[in-house]
Design a protein around this motif. Structure first.
Motif, short mmCIF file in Angstrom:
data_model
loop_
_atom_site.label_atom_id
_atom_site.label_comp_id
_atom_site.label_asym_id
_atom_site.label_seq_id
_atom_site.Cartn_x
_atom_site.Cartn_y
_atom_site.Cartn_z
N MET A 52 0.97 -1.10 -0.18
CA MET A 52 -0.06 -0.02 -0.10
C MET A 52 0.70 1.18 -0.08
O MET A 52 1.93 0.96 -0.04
N THR A 53 0.18 2.52 0.15
CA THR A 53 1.15 3.71 0.21
C THR A 53 1.11 4.27 1.61
O THR A 53 -0.20 3.96 2.32
N LEU A 54 2.00 4.81 1.97
CA LEU A 54 1.93 5.38 3.32
C LEU A 54 0.77 6.31 3.20
O LEU A 54 0.27 6.77 4.10
N GLY A 55 0.44 7.14 2.01
CA GLY A 55 -0.57 8.06 2.07
C GLY A 55 -1.69 7.69 2.08
O GLY A 55 -2.56 8.08 2.85
N GLN A 56 -2.01 6.22 1.66
CA GLN A 56 -3.25 5.55 2.02
C GLN A 56 -3.60 5.18 3.43
O GLN A 56 -4.44 5.60 3.93
N GLU A 57 -2.50 4.91 4.11
CA GLU A 57 -2.32 4.59 5.59
C GLU A 57 -3.10 6.03 6.29
O GLU A 57 -3.95 6.04 7.11
N PHE A 58 -2.51 6.95 5.95
CA PHE A 58 -2.76 8.32 6.73
C PHE A 58 -4.37 8.75 6.22
O PHE A 58 -4.93 9.43 7.23
N GLU A 59 -4.43 8.61 4.92
CA GLU A 59 -5.79 9.05 4.59
C GLU A 59 -6.81 8.04 5.08
O GLU A 59 -8.13 8.51 5.35
N ALA A 60 -6.64 6.94 5.39
CA ALA A 60 -7.38 5.96 6.25
C ALA A 60 -7.70 6.66 7.74
O ALA A 60 -8.92 6.60 8.19
N TRP A 61 -6.73 6.91 8.22
CA TRP A 61 -6.76 7.48 9.55
C TRP A 61 -7.69 8.89 9.66
O TRP A 61 -8.43 8.98 10.64
N ALA A 62 -7.37 9.72 8.58
CA ALA A 62 -8.23 10.92 8.41
C ALA A 62 -9.57 10.41 8.27
O ALA A 62 -10.43 11.26 9.10
N GLU A 63 -10.00 9.71 7.43
CA GLU A 63 -11.36 9.01 7.29
C GLU A 63 -11.76 8.66 8.36
O GLU A 63 -13.05 8.78 8.79
N ASN A 64 -11.15 7.85 9.20
CA ASN A 64 -11.59 7.38 10.44
C ASN A 64 -11.89 8.15 11.46
O ASN A 64 -13.10 7.99 12.22
N LEU A 65 -11.10 9.19 11.72
CA LEU A 65 -11.73 10.01 12.52
C LEU A 65 -12.70 11.06 12.05
O LEU A 65 -13.36 11.73 12.89
N SER A 66 -12.78 11.25 10.67
CA SER A 66 -13.69 12.30 10.11
C SER A 66 -15.21 11.64 10.35
O SER A 66 -16.03 12.52 10.89
N GLU A 67 -15.46 10.57 10.46
CA GLU A 67 -16.66 9.63 10.73
C GLU A 67 -17.08 10.22 12.26
O GLU A 67 -18.47 10.35 12.28
N GLU A 68 -16.21 10.61 13.18
CA GLU A 68 -16.52 11.09 14.58
C GLU A 68 -17.24 12.53 14.44
O GLU A 68 -17.93 12.67 15.61
#
Length: 468
Positions: free
Chosen positions: A195-211
Motif C-alpha cells: 500500500m502507500t503510506l499516504g493511503q494509511e494516513f488518509e485512512a486515519w483521516a477518514e476514520n476520525l472524520s466519521e466522528e
C-alpha cells in the motif's frame, strides 16, 4: 477580611463582603472539597447557566412576575456572565451532593448580587433582588441545572468538533504528502500486501472524520430540555405559559433550536442523552488511541523496529540510555483515552443510579463529560502540533521492505495461481531469498512481465489481471 452577614435555613454566616456569591455557596465550598476542580474551570458552563437564568428572567417579566427594574438588572448581570465576567465567583467543586443545588445557588447568588449593584444597592441586600425569589423564580435546580448542563455541552461540543476537524486535516495533508511512498501493509502484525503510506494516513483521516457526524448527531439530544418542570416535572410554582416563553428566550439567546420535552416528568430524571454523548466521546478516544498505537509501532526502532516513519523528537527518552527518544506524544494521547473510557463508565453508573423522579448523580456525570471533552481537545491539539504535522517518512526503507517481503507474492497470485505462488512463498521463507528472484529463477515470468505486475501503482489499487 471585611464581611457581610447572610442567613439561610441553617442560620447566619459571615460572607466576604467583596464576594458576589452568598451563604449557600459558602456552605458548598466547605462541604465539597472533592475533586479540586471548580465551576470556574469551565467558563462555557457558567455562560450556559447565565443563559438559562436570562431566559427565565425574560419569561417571568413577560408574565408580569418580575418588574422591569429587577428583570433588567438580572438580565444585565447574566449578560456580563455570558461575556465571561465574574468567572472567579464560581468556586464550588464540580462534584457535589444535592443534585446540583450548590451550582444553581452559586449562579443565583452571583447574579442576584451583581443585579443589586446594577440597581444601586449593596451586595446581600436581598429585599430588592433575592437569589431564590427573583433569580430562581419559576425554576428548580431540577430543571435549570440540567438545562444549563445541556447548553454547556452543546457549546463545548462545538470546540471539540472544531479541534477534531483540524486534526483530520493534518492527517489528510500527510496522506497527500506520502501518496507516492510505497510500503508494506500488515494484518495481524504479519506482512500482508503493499500500500502507500499516504493511503494509511488518509485512512486515519477518514476514520476520525466519521466522528464529527457522531458527535454532532448525539449532541442534538441536548436540544430537548425540561425548563418549567420545576421540582419533579409537574410544573409546580410556574405559570402555564412559562415553559413556552422560556424556551423561546433560550432559542433567541443561543441560536440553537431548543425544544421542550414532551413529558416533563419523564425528562426530569432522564440522563439518556448524557449516556449517548459519552459513548460518542469514548468512541473518538478509542479511535485516537488505536491510531497512536499504530504511530508508535510504525516509528519503532530506529534500527531494530519498523522504522517506516519518524515522529518529531520531543525530549530525551531515558535517564540511562543515551540517544534514546520515545514517542511521548502518542503515549500521552493513549493515556487520555484510558481516562475518557473510565469517565464513560462513570457516566454509565451515575445514569443508572437515579431513583424515581430525579437523578441526583448529575454532578459527577457533567464533571466526567467536561473532563473527557477538555482532555480530548488538549490531546488532539498536542497530537497535531507536536506529532502529526512533523512526521517524516523513511522512503527507501519502506520500499526495500516491500521488495523483500513475502507478501508481494499476492500480487502475482492471479497470474501464477495459488499453488505456484504458495510454493514460491515457502521457498522464499525457507531459503531466505526474495520472491522476485525465485520467480525469475523458475522461469515462471519474464523480467518485463514481473516488473509490470510488481509496479507500485499496480499493487495499491484494483487492476486487470495479467496473463503469464
Amino acid at each position: 477580611m471585611k464581611t457581610r452577614t447572610e442567613h439561610d435555613l441553617l442560620g447566619d454566616r459571615e460572607v466576604c463582603a467583596e464576594a458576589y456569591y452568598g451563604v449557600q455557596t459558602l456552605r458548598a465550598i466547605e462541604n465539597f472539597d472533592i475533586c479540586g476542580v471548580k465551576l470556574s474551570a469551565y467558563p462555557k458552563y457558567i455562560k450556559a447557566l447565565a443563559i438559562v437564568k436570562l431566559a427565565a428572567a425574560k419569561a417571568n417579566n413577560d408574565l408580569g412576575l418580575l418588574s422591569d427594574e429587577i428583570s433588567n438588572a438580572i438580565i444585565a448581570a447574566c449578560e456580563e456572565l455570558i461575556d465571561g465576567k465574574l468567572v472567579d465567583q464560581f468556586p464550588v467543586d464540580m462534584i457535589q451532593g444535592g443534585a446540583g443545588t450548590s451550582t444553581n445557588m452559586n449562579a443565583n447568588e452571583v447574579i442576584a448580587n451583581r443585579a443589586l449593584e446594577i440597581m444601586g444597592f449593596e451586595k446581600g441586600d436581598y429585599d430588592h433582588c433575592h437569589p431564590n425569589n427573583h433569580v430562581n423564580l419559576s425554576q428548580s435546580t431540577n430543571d435549570a441545572y440540567p438545562t444549563g448542563i445541556k447548553i454547556g455541552l452543546m457549546l463545548m461540543n462545538e470546540d471539540l468538533v472544531a479541534n477534531l476537524k483540524t486534526l483530520v486535516a493534518s492527517f489528510r495533508a500527510k496522506g497527500v504528502e506520502f501518496s507516492d511512498v510505497i510500503k508494506m501493509g500488515r494484518t495481524q502484525l504479519q506482512d500482508a500486501v503493499p500500500m502507500t503510506l499516504g493511503q494509511e494516513f488518509e485512512a486515519w483521516a477518514e476514520n476520525l472524520s466519521e466522528e464529527i457526524e457522531r458527535l454532532n448527531q448525539n449532541a442534538k439530544l441536548f436540544l430537548e430540555v425540561n425548563m418549567g418542570a420545576t421540582a419533579i416535572g409537574t410544573g409546580i410554582n410556574s405559570e402555564p405559559e412559562y415553559s413556552e416563553l422560556c424556551i423561546k428566550h433560550l432559542c433567541d439567546a443561543t441560536g440553537m433550536p431548543i425544544v421542550l420535552a414532551g413529558n416533563l416528568i419523564e425528562a426530569t430524571p432522564d440522563t439518556g442523552s448524557y449516556v449517548m454523548y459519552s459513548s460518542a466521546v469514548k468512541r473518538l478516544a478509542i479511535k485516537l488511541s488505536k491510531i497512536c498505537n499504530d504511530l508508535r509501532l510504525l516509528s519503532s526502532g530506529p534500527r531494530c523496529g519498523f522504522n517506516e516513519i519518524n515522529l518529531p523528537a520531543m525530549q530525551p527518552g531515558s535517564s540511562i540510555m543515551p540517544g534514546k527518544v520515545n514517542p511521548v506524544i502518542p503515549e500521552v494521547v493513549n493515556q487520555v483515552a484510558y481516562k475518557v473510557i473510565g469517565n464513560d463508565l462513570t457516566v454509565t453508573f451515575a445514569s443508572e443510579a437515579g431513583q424515581l423522579q430525579l437523578n441526583v448523580m448529575e454532578p459527577v456525570i457533567v464533571r466526567s463529560l467536561f473532563e473527557s471533552m477538555e482532555m480530548l481537545e488538549n490531546a488532539m491539539s498536542t497530537l497535531r502540533e507536536r506529532c502529526v504535522d512533523g512526521i517524516t517518512a523513511n522512503v527507501d526503507h519502506c520500499r526495500e521492505m516491500v521488495m523483500n517481503s513475502i507478501g508481494i507474492v499476492t500480487a502475482v497470485n492471479p497470474t501464477l495461481g495459488y499453488e505456484a505462488s504458495s510454493r514460491i512463498a515457502q521457498r522464499a521463507l525457507s531459503e531466505n531469498r526474495s520472491v522476485y528472484d525465485l520467480i525469475l529463477e523458475e522461469g515462471l515470468l519474464t523480467k518485463e512481465k514481473l516488473d509490470e505486475i510488481l509496479a507500485p501503482e499496480r499493487m495499491i489499487k484494483p487492476q486487470k489481471f495479467i496473463k503469464a
